[in-house]
Design a protein around this motif. Structure first.
Motif, PDB file in Angstrom:
ATOM      1  N   THR A  36       0.611  -1.164   0.309  1.00  0.00           N
ATOM      2  CA  THR A  36       0.186   0.067   0.127  1.00  0.00           C
ATOM      3  C   THR A  36       0.860   0.899  -0.081  1.00  0.00           C
ATOM      4  O   THR A  36       1.844   1.577   0.891  1.00  0.00           O
ATOM      5  N   LEU A  37       0.579   1.994  -0.930  1.00  0.00           N
ATOM      6  CA  LEU A  37       1.286   2.816  -0.892  1.00  0.00           C
ATOM      7  C   LEU A  37       0.797   4.005  -0.430  1.00  0.00           C
ATOM      8  O   LEU A  37      -0.253   4.766  -1.137  1.00  0.00           O
ATOM      9  N   ILE A  38       1.004   5.797   0.073  1.00  0.00           N
ATOM     10  CA  ILE A  38       0.007   5.968   0.087  1.00  0.00           C
ATOM     11  C   ILE A  38       0.912   7.816   0.088  1.00  0.00           C
ATOM     12  O   ILE A  38       2.119   7.907   0.075  1.00  0.00           O
ATOM     13  N   ILE A  39       0.374   8.184  -1.062  1.00  0.00           N
ATOM     14  CA  ILE A  39       0.815   9.621  -1.647  1.00  0.00           C
ATOM     15  C   ILE A  39       0.716  11.005  -1.623  1.00  0.00           C
ATOM     16  O   ILE A  39      -0.872  10.702  -1.679  1.00  0.00           O
ATOM     17  N   THR A  40       0.834  11.625  -1.075  1.00  0.00           N
ATOM     18  CA  THR A  40       0.618  13.502  -0.193  1.00  0.00           C
ATOM     19  C   THR A  40       1.037  14.224  -1.089  1.00  0.00           C
ATOM     20  O   THR A  40       1.068  15.301  -1.345  1.00  0.00           O
ATOM     21  N   GLU A  41       1.671  13.631  -2.408  1.00  0.00           N
ATOM     22  CA  GLU A  41       2.373  14.797  -2.723  1.00  0.00           C
ATOM     23  C   GLU A  41       1.863  15.516  -4.059  1.00  0.00           C
ATOM     24  O   GLU A  41       1.319  14.653  -4.864  1.00  0.00           O
ATOM     25  N   GLY A  42       2.109  16.654  -4.487  1.00  0.00           N
ATOM     26  CA  GLY A  42       1.163  17.078  -5.651  1.00  0.00           C
ATOM     27  C   GLY A  42      -0.345  17.169  -5.259  1.00  0.00           C
ATOM     28  O   GLY A  42      -0.697  16.712  -4.894  1.00  0.00           O
ATOM     29  N   THR A  43      -1.058  17.365  -6.745  1.00  0.00           N
ATOM     30  CA  THR A  43      -2.095  17.368  -6.888  1.00  0.00           C
ATOM     31  C   THR A  43      -2.985  15.603  -7.459  1.00  0.00           C
ATOM     32  O   THR A  43      -1.842  15.076  -7.193  1.00  0.00           O
ATOM     33  N   SER A  44      -3.059  15.550  -7.044  1.00  0.00           N
ATOM     34  CA  SER A  44      -4.244  14.149  -6.894  1.00  0.00           C
ATOM     35  C   SER A  44      -3.990  13.088  -8.149  1.00  0.00           C
ATOM     36  O   SER A  44      -3.463  12.220  -8.107  1.00  0.00           O
ATOM     37  N   GLU A  45      -3.780  14.138  -9.223  1.00  0.00           N
ATOM     38  CA  GLU A  45      -2.549  13.301 -10.950  1.00  0.00           C
ATOM     39  C   GLU A  45      -1.497  12.773 -10.483  1.00  0.00           C
ATOM     40  O   GLU A  45      -1.367  11.934 -11.300  1.00  0.00           O
ATOM     41  N   SER A  46      -0.623  14.247 -10.177  1.00  0.00           N
ATOM     42  CA  SER A  46       0.472  14.425 -10.338  1.00  0.00           C
ATOM     43  C   SER A  46       1.170  12.816  -8.717  1.00  0.00           C
ATOM     44  O   SER A  46       2.005  12.386  -8.875  1.00  0.00           O
TER      45      SER A  46
END
Length: 66
Positions: A36-46
């Motif tokens: 599971t990868l949680i990504i908080t960087e940038g906009t939703s698409e990026s």
């Protein structure tokens, strides 16, 4: 690794994210075959693009914390 779950969110402390992670944990899919990868960087698409690049699974699932 068979399954990568990419989650884009704005805040790792979001209660909706905690609910989503509990739901993922409750699944019968073998945990050793899942990341599971949680990504908080940038906009939703990026954020999704970043997660897809980092994913190691054969199948990639994309979820939003909400």
């Amino acid at each position: 690794m068979k399954l990568s779950i990419v989650i884009s969110c704005r805040d790792k402390n979001d209660p909706k994210l905690a609910d989503l992670l509990r739901s993922i944990e409750a699944q019968d899919f073998p945990k050793s075959e899942m990341e599971t990868l949680i990504i908080t960087e940038g906009t939703s698409e990026s954020a999704k693009a970043i997660g897809i690049r980092k994913a190691k699974g054969e199948v990639i699932g994309i979820l939003a914390s909400d």
